[in-house]
Design an enzyme around this catalytic site. Structure first.
Site, mmCIF file in Angstrom:
data_model
loop_
_atom_site.group_PDB
_atom_site.id
_atom_site.type_symbol
_atom_site.label_atom_id
_atom_site.label_comp_id
_atom_site.label_asym_id
_atom_site.label_seq_id
_atom_site.Cartn_x
_atom_site.Cartn_y
_atom_site.Cartn_z
ATOM 1 N N ASP A 1 0.878 -1.160 0.000
ATOM 2 C CA ASP A 1 0.000 0.000 0.000
ATOM 3 C C ASP A 1 0.926 1.225 0.000
ATOM 4 O O ASP A 1 2.110 1.147 0.356
ATOM 5 C CB ASP A 1 -0.959 0.001 1.190
ATOM 6 C CG ASP A 1 -2.162 0.916 0.930
ATOM 7 O OD1 ASP A 1 -2.085 1.747 -0.010
ATOM 8 O OD2 ASP A 1 -3.168 0.824 1.652
HETATM 9 C C1 BGC Z 1 -5.024 3.338 -0.099
HETATM 10 C C2 BGC Z 1 -5.156 2.299 -1.205
HETATM 11 C C3 BGC Z 1 -4.982 2.936 -2.541
HETATM 12 C C4 BGC Z 1 -3.639 3.650 -2.598
HETATM 13 C C5 BGC Z 1 -3.347 4.320 -3.925
HETATM 14 C C6 BGC Z 1 -3.751 4.152 -0.253
HETATM 15 O O1 BGC Z 1 -3.762 5.203 0.656
HETATM 16 O O2 BGC Z 1 -5.055 2.705 1.164
HETATM 17 O O3 BGC Z 1 -6.397 1.680 -1.114
HETATM 18 O O4 BGC Z 1 -5.078 1.991 -3.559
HETATM 19 O O5 BGC Z 1 -3.617 4.639 -1.568
HETATM 20 O O6 BGC Z 1 -4.179 5.384 -4.148
#
Ligand code: BGC
Length: 696
Positions: free
Chosen positions: A255
């Site tokens: 993530d």
């Molecule tokens: C979120 C993810 C997301 C990623 C990219 C993160 O903060 O938890 O779900 O895919 O950002 O935007």
């Protein structure tokens, strides 16, 4: 004269062939891919391999997050984009949020959403959609509840895998966040403490289904810890379970930003790609770790190989970008409307719905006139046009007479209308992914918080508005917007009808009009229990850094405590009525086939959602009172009957023993079918003696 016997239409609750059609991940020649991966790796320097295991830069380029890729070696880059309610970049079709789609209990529809979202991502030059979010709704106060489908693992798996297979007709998917990410305010630090049995039985089966049955091409790890170890460097999770047990062949990406906490530990554990940029996976840190003996070149090669694998399997080097005209095309817009219509859950109806166009209608509340698509975190989607409930009702026809009252308008003459429709609920300010900077920017200086809710009631002013309207209007209908359960006990008895419309997407307003005026009968069912009060649910502290996860939350918890919620899991009314009868159960090989006939016994067309739950009558271990193990969606004209077949494998009946793995124990299994979790009139009981199955 010959007698004509017409067999009932027969449907499968989950038609694997239909759901998985066209999923590229399921049609891969793995041996050939492996040979090509090895050929490439043999020609690559350590530097080139390191380049494959990280993103390019913190900010997206034309809406896409790039990772890896090498022109000279003809290796394409991954181009990733969120997400769960459609393509996050530029203008795109904003579908109803995932919890709304969960409420459809309609897997074929979810496959079509996956197809459409995947196609739009591809048309925007992306090749990985960062979706679906399949973290269980352990508590409805979770800020990101709207992004996920359910509080139930079986339901989540069925919906999630349908999205995966649809989207993987065009792009790679990335089910997230692996795993046990279900609180927002402490998501970067929290440790989800869980015993092996609960992990395997409750928190992982839906991920497993997406990976094993849906061949999800990648998996995004979660920010949080499990039992004290960050998910992004958790060898048991990333290696033992995902790769060894489930045979996952794709890549794990972190993530964003805080999903990778180390260099050697993460790479060794099986974190294959650091996103969005190589902060822990930068050249210097990796070289140092190799020099210190913490990491080997072979491990980099292994992870680079995993990063390359799906590029070859999905033939990304030869992708043809679909024409941009598919984005927000009429089919996708219609689909967004259809999904919204099928997602609304009618919770109460004292003979007031459907409305007739000759009735004078008062529409009340600021939210009636505001596009409300959900949170403004990573799953936010921007559409070129959004139809609000007010606009949808007005557009329904010239004959419709509407008086609109803002939230602070004088309601003095509201009694002159035949009925009042009050639109209330939550917005990105009260719940959602917690990204303060992004949310502040989108609202100027006004701090839009999002995050978790520690209170499930509506803002006080909205409860007051409902009560005011109910005391003055002839009839009061409440439409509730939001991404999860809302406590309604303090006002629900005062109103005539209540319908949950979630965050209904760009076409929500048209869907509202079509359902209120009876063009479509509501068929949505709750994928999350609505408690009478938050005190009925598991403990919930949005500042907690250690949270115990066990077998019980949602309906499992309520059942165990013998608590009656306001509206149970699987509940939803219709304008018509259905009867289920003639449950027949057959056994073949390692599974059961349950057949039930579903009749539309009312006067309007509609769709029924038969649900199968299993109870364990004399189990040697503690088990939930009942668990969902199948459901179907059947559309019927008045008087029409169809047969529904629900298939259930023995695996669904097993419990997980930390020492012996999955155990199909000798005991009595009670299969019960009905239209809501707390009323399951059809029953068939079977006993297993360790060898044979016998009906009782
Ligand atoms: C979120 C993810 C997301 C990623 C990219 C993160 O903060 O938890 O779900 O895919 O950002 O935007």
């Amino acid at each position: 004269m010959l007698e004509t016997i017409t067999a009932n239409r027969s449907e499968k609750a989950f038609d694997r062939e239909k759901i998985h059609a066209g999923n590229i991940g399921l049609n891969v020649d793995h041996a050939a891919v492996q040979i090509e991966v090895e050929r490439l790796l043999a020609s690559m320097s350590l530097q080139q391999k390191i380049h494959e295991i990280r993103g390019w830069q913190a900010a997206p380029i034309d809406g896409l997050y790039y990772a890896g890729g090498d022109e000279a070696l003809k290796i394409p880059a991954y181009k990733m984009v969120d997400g769960p309610r459609g393509a996050r970049t530029g203008m795109a079709t904003a579908f109803p949020v995932a919890i709304a789609r969960g409420a459809t209990f309609n897997v074929e529809l979810e496959r079509r959403v996956g197809l459409a979202a995947g196609l739009e991502v591809a048309a925007k030059n992306g090749n990985v959609i960062l979706a679906p979010t399949i973290n269980l709704l352990r508590h409805p106060g979770w800020g990101r509840a709207q992004e996920t489908y359910s509080e139930d693992t079986f339901h989540m798996g069925a919906m999630g895998v349908s999205f995966v297979s649809g989207a993987q007709n065009y792009v790679l998917t990335s089910p997230k966040h692996f795993a046990l990410n279900n609180i927002e305010m402490t998501r970067f630090e929290m440790s989800a403490n869980v015993d092996d049995r609960s992990l395997h039985e409750v928190y992982l089966p839906h991920f497993k289904r997406c990976v094993v049955e849906g061949a999800a091409a990648s998996v995004m790890s979660a920010y949080n810890k499990i039992n004290g170890i960050y998910c992004g460097e958790h060898p048991v999770l990333l290696d033992d379970i995902l790769r060894e047990d489930w045979g996952f062949k794709g890549f794990v990406e972190s993530d964003w930003f805080l999903g990778t906490r180390s260099t050697a530990a993460a790479i060794n554990a099986g974190m294959d790609i650091e996103m969005p940029v190589g902060y822990r996976f930068d050249d210097e840190k990796i070289t140092e770790a190799i020099a210190a003996g913490e990491l080997t070149e072979e491990t980099i090669t292994r992870n680079a190989g995993r990063a390359l694998y799906q590029k070859i399997a999905f033939d990304l080097a030869n992708t043809v970008v679909p024409d941009a005209s598919v984005v927000e095309c009429s089919q996708h817009i219609e689909l967004a409307r259809e999904v919204a219509e099928k997602s609304f859950v009618l919770l109460k109806n004292k003979a007031v719905l459907p409305l007739s166009t000759s009735q004078r209608i008062a529409v009340v509340g600021d939210l009636a006139d505001v596009p409300n698509l959900g949170d403004r975190g990573s799953s936010m989607v921007t559409s070129s046009e959004v139809t609000t409930p007010l606009a949808g009702l007005r557009a329904f026809g010239d004959e419709v007479a509407i008086n609109y009252y803002t939230s602070d308008a004088d309601l003095g003459d509201i009694g002159e209308s035949d009925v009042a429709v009050v639109v209330v609920g939550l917005t990105y300010k009260e719940e959602g992914e917690f990204i303060p900077t992004q949310q502040q920017e989108s609202e100027g200086s006004d701090l839009a918080r999002g995050g978790d809710r520690d209170d499930l009631r509506l803002p006080e002013s909205q409860e007051q508005l409902i009560l005011d309207v109910a005391s003055k209007a002839k009839k009061t209908i409440v439409l509730l917007e939001g991404g999860s359960a809302i406590e309604v006990s303090s006002w629900v008895n005062e109103v005539d009808a209540l319908m949950m419309i979630w965050y209904p997407g760009r076409e929500g307003g048209h869907a509202v009009a079509r359902v209120l005026f009876g063009m479509v009968s509501p068929s949505g069912k709750l994928p999350v229990s609505f408690p009478r009060s938050i005190s009925q649910l598991v403990d919930w502290d949005i500042t907690a850094l250690d949270i115990t996860h066990d077998l019980y939350h949602g309906y499992r918890y309520l059942d165990r405590k013998e608590e009656q919620p306001e509206f149970p899991f699987g509940f939803g009314l219709s304008y018509t009525e259905f009867t289920l009868e003639g449950l027949q159960v057959e056994r073949a090989e390692d599974r059961f086939f349950l057949n039930v006939s579903v009749k539309n016994s009312g006067n309007t067309a509609g769709a029924a959602v038969p649900q199968l739950y299993v109870s364990y009558l004399n189990s040697s271990v503690e088990r939930p009172v009942k668990e969902l193990k199948g459901f179907g969606w059947v559309e019927l004209e008045p008087g029409e009957i169809a047969d529904l077949e629900i298939e259930m494998s023995d695996q669904e009946l097993c419990y997980y023993d930390p020492h012996h793995g999955w155990v199909l124990e000798a005991c009595t299994y009670d299969f019960r079918v009905g239209q809501v979790s707390d009323n399951l009139p059809l029953e068939s009981t079977w006993s297993f003696d360790g060898k044979d199955w016998l009906p009782e």
